[in-house]
Design a protein around this motif. Structure first.
Motif, PDB file in Angstrom:
ATOM      1  N   GLY A 114       0.798  -1.216   0.000  1.00  0.00           N
ATOM      2  CA  GLY A 114       0.000   0.000   0.000  1.00  0.00           C
ATOM      3  C   GLY A 114       0.830   1.265   0.000  1.00  0.00           C
ATOM      4  O   GLY A 114       0.295   2.375   0.025  1.00  0.00           O
ATOM      5  N   MET A 115       2.147   1.108  -0.006  1.00  0.00           N
ATOM      6  CA  MET A 115       3.061   2.245   0.000  1.00  0.00           C
ATOM      7  C   MET A 115       3.744   2.366  -1.350  1.00  0.00           C
ATOM      8  O   MET A 115       3.862   1.396  -2.094  1.00  0.00           O
ATOM      9  N   SER A 116       4.192   3.557  -1.678  1.00  0.00           N
ATOM     10  CA  SER A 116       4.950   3.777  -2.906  1.00  0.00           C
ATOM     11  C   SER A 116       5.987   4.861  -2.645  1.00  0.00           C
ATOM     12  O   SER A 116       5.853   5.678  -1.722  1.00  0.00           O
ATOM     13  N   GLU A 117       7.027   4.865  -3.455  1.00  0.00           N
ATOM     14  CA  GLU A 117       8.072   5.871  -3.307  1.00  0.00           C
ATOM     15  C   GLU A 117       7.507   7.265  -3.576  1.00  0.00           C
ATOM     16  O   GLU A 117       7.812   8.222  -2.859  1.00  0.00           O
ATOM     17  N   GLY A 118       6.673   7.370  -4.624  1.00  0.00           N
ATOM     18  CA  GLY A 118       6.064   8.662  -4.925  1.00  0.00           C
ATOM     19  C   GLY A 118       5.134   9.134  -3.822  1.00  0.00           C
ATOM     20  O   GLY A 118       5.105  10.326  -3.480  1.00  0.00           O
ATOM     21  N   GLY A 119       4.359   8.201  -3.251  1.00  0.00           N
ATOM     22  CA  GLY A 119       3.447   8.560  -2.172  1.00  0.00           C
ATOM     23  C   GLY A 119       4.178   8.972  -0.908  1.00  0.00           C
ATOM     24  O   GLY A 119       3.792   9.945  -0.238  1.00  0.00           O
ATOM     25  N   VAL A 120       5.223   8.259  -0.565  1.00  0.00           N
ATOM     26  CA  VAL A 120       6.038   8.614   0.605  1.00  0.00           C
ATOM     27  C   VAL A 120       6.695   9.973   0.389  1.00  0.00           C
ATOM     28  O   VAL A 120       6.783  10.794   1.312  1.00  0.00           O
ATOM     29  N   GLY A 121       7.145  10.203  -0.852  1.00  0.00           N
ATOM     30  CA  GLY A 121       7.725  11.503  -1.162  1.00  0.00           C
ATOM     31  C   GLY A 121       6.721  12.633  -1.000  1.00  0.00           C
ATOM     32  O   GLY A 121       7.044  13.703  -0.464  1.00  0.00           O
ATOM     33  N   ARG A 122       5.494  12.408  -1.449  1.00  0.00           N
ATOM     34  CA  ARG A 122       4.437  13.413  -1.295  1.00  0.00           C
ATOM     35  C   ARG A 122       4.202  13.717   0.185  1.00  0.00           C
ATOM     36  O   ARG A 122       4.091  14.884   0.581  1.00  0.00           O
ATOM     37  N   ASP A 123       4.127  12.670   1.010  1.00  0.00           N
ATOM     38  CA  ASP A 123       3.901  12.876   2.442  1.00  0.00           C
ATOM     39  C   ASP A 123       5.037  13.666   3.078  1.00  0.00           C
ATOM     40  O   ASP A 123       4.808  14.522   3.952  1.00  0.00           O
ATOM     41  N   TYR A 124       6.247  13.401   2.652  1.00  0.00           N
ATOM     42  CA  TYR A 124       7.397  14.127   3.196  1.00  0.00           C
ATOM     43  C   TYR A 124       7.304  15.608   2.820  1.00  0.00           C
ATOM     44  O   TYR A 124       7.538  16.493   3.655  1.00  0.00           O
ATOM     45  N   LEU A 125       6.960  15.881   1.573  1.00  0.00           N
ATOM     46  CA  LEU A 125       6.845  17.270   1.136  1.00  0.00           C
ATOM     47  C   LEU A 125       5.754  18.002   1.911  1.00  0.00           C
ATOM     48  O   LEU A 125       5.937  19.158   2.331  1.00  0.00           O
ATOM     49  N   LEU A 126       4.615  17.349   2.100  1.00  0.00           N
ATOM     50  CA  LEU A 126       3.524  17.954   2.867  1.00  0.00           C
ATOM     51  C   LEU A 126       3.970  18.285   4.288  1.00  0.00           C
ATOM     52  O   LEU A 126       3.656  19.361   4.819  1.00  0.00           O
ATOM     53  N   ALA A 127       4.703  17.353   4.900  1.00  0.00           N
ATOM     54  CA  ALA A 127       5.172  17.558   6.268  1.00  0.00           C
ATOM     55  C   ALA A 127       6.206  18.674   6.364  1.00  0.00           C
ATOM     56  O   ALA A 127       6.465  19.189   7.460  1.00  0.00           O
ATOM     57  N   ASN A 128       6.781  19.044   5.219  1.00  0.00           N
ATOM     58  CA  ASN A 128       7.807  20.088   5.230  1.00  0.00           C
ATOM     59  C   ASN A 128       7.341  21.367   4.537  1.00  0.00           C
ATOM     60  O   ASN A 128       8.152  22.148   4.047  1.00  0.00           O
ATOM     61  N   GLY A 129       6.031  21.554   4.518  1.00  0.00           N
ATOM     62  CA  GLY A 129       5.488  22.845   4.140  1.00  0.00           C
ATOM     63  C   GLY A 129       5.151  23.062   2.684  1.00  0.00           C
ATOM     64  O   GLY A 129       4.757  24.175   2.304  1.00  0.00           O
ATOM     65  N   VAL A 130       5.277  22.045   1.854  1.00  0.00           N
ATOM     66  CA  VAL A 130       4.890  22.209   0.447  1.00  0.00           C
ATOM     67  C   VAL A 130       3.387  21.963   0.349  1.00  0.00           C
ATOM     68  O   VAL A 130       2.908  20.893   0.749  1.00  0.00           O
ATOM     69  N   PRO A 131       2.615  22.910  -0.166  1.00  0.00           N
ATOM     70  CA  PRO A 131       1.159  22.738  -0.223  1.00  0.00           C
ATOM     71  C   PRO A 131       0.745  21.555  -1.101  1.00  0.00           C
ATOM     72  O   PRO A 131       1.434  21.201  -2.063  1.00  0.00           O
ATOM     73  N   PHE A 132      -0.391  20.965  -0.748  1.00  0.00           N
ATOM     74  CA  PHE A 132      -0.885  19.788  -1.465  1.00  0.00           C
ATOM     75  C   PHE A 132      -1.055  20.055  -2.954  1.00  0.00           C
ATOM     76  O   PHE A 132      -0.743  19.201  -3.789  1.00  0.00           O
ATOM     77  N   ASP A 133      -1.567  21.249  -3.297  1.00  0.00           N
ATOM     78  CA  ASP A 133      -1.826  21.541  -4.703  1.00  0.00           C
ATOM     79  C   ASP A 133      -0.553  21.879  -5.477  1.00  0.00           C
ATOM     80  O   ASP A 133      -0.595  22.148  -6.686  1.00  0.00           O
ATOM     81  N   ARG A 134       0.593  21.849  -4.793  1.00  0.00           N
ATOM     82  CA  ARG A 134       1.879  22.070  -5.447  1.00  0.00           C
ATOM     83  C   ARG A 134       2.674  20.770  -5.598  1.00  0.00           C
ATOM     84  O   ARG A 134       3.858  20.790  -5.916  1.00  0.00           O
ATOM     85  N   ILE A 135       1.995  19.649  -5.378  1.00  0.00           N
ATOM     86  CA  ILE A 135       2.658  18.344  -5.435  1.00  0.00           C
ATOM     87  C   ILE A 135       1.915  17.430  -6.399  1.00  0.00           C
ATOM     88  O   ILE A 135       0.679  17.373  -6.384  1.00  0.00           O
TER      89      ILE A 135
END
Length: 232
Positions: A114-135
């Protein structure tokens, strides 16, 4: 010994020696051919090493339409140290306003996780202040070639012209060539090194990329080789 007998003996000796001459000539041709092939291989890999190194040590990041982070292993929903370093570098580039969009690439080798490299990367970006609509997260690819194909599809759908690609330094030469073949204009930006890299480990990375690129150019990637080359 009579003159006639002597001539007959010489003819027999001459006939007996001819196969040996032919065999020696064949061996000489084979040795020369192998020598030429060895020189060609040394020349190819020497040139390739210099090309990979030139891209690996240069950060070519500049204002673009997007930043693309090439995937690496994730462990139970957490980025591996390599993926973490790539994502961290992408966040820095985003904060520097290099591009308004970040694309994370990479699927999962374990379809049941249920995990993916792209999905984990998205979660990391969200946790570090990158807005959802910018990912944008691409979560289906399982190797570099598929990640480039996925990136090309995203770029076409969103009208992205210029992309900063982030990965390991030694990986970026191959990434750049694949992206160019897919019609993408990319600028390479290597992630930071993780501590000290000894000469043996660095040599392995270069060997891995030289073999990967050569196999790609020759269209010689049987499944077992492909899995080994893409193991991260």
């Amino acid at each position: 010994m009579s003159s006639f007998a002597s001539k007959a003996l010489k003819r027999r000796e001459s006939k007996a020696s001819k196969p040996t001459v032919r065999e020696s000539t064949g061996s000489l041709v084979l040795r020369r051919l192998l020598g030429l092939l060895l020189l060609a291989a040394l020349g190819w890999f020497g040139w390739l090493y210099l090309q990979i190194k030139a891209v690996a040590v240069q950060d070519d990041a500049r204002p673009a339409d997007a930043i693309a982070v090439f995937g690496a292993a994730e462990y139970g929903g957490r980025p591996s140290p390599v993926l973490h370093a790539r994502l961290e570098h992408a966040v820095d580039l985003y904060r520097e306003q290099i591009a308004p969009l970040v694309i994370t690439l990479g699927g999962s080798r374990d379809r049941d996780s249920g995990m993916s490299e792209g999905g984990v990367g998205r979660d990391y970006l969200l946790a570090n202040g990158v807005p959802f609509d910018r990912i944008v997260a691409e979560t289906q690819s399982v190797d570099t070639e598929q990640q480039v194909a996925g990136l090309a599809e995203i770029a076409q759908a969103r009208g992205l012209k210029r992309i900063v690609v982030v990965s390991d330094g030694t990986h970026l030469f191959r990434v750049k060539k694949l992206c160019q073949a897919a019609g993408l204009e990319v600028y390479t930006s290597p992630r930071a090194a993780l501590g000290h890299i000894d000469d043996y480990d660095l040599a392995q990375r270069y060997f891995h990329e030289m073999l990967s690129y050569t196999a790609m150019r020759l269209h010689m990637e049987p499944s077992w080789l492909h899995r080994w080359l893409e193991g991260r």
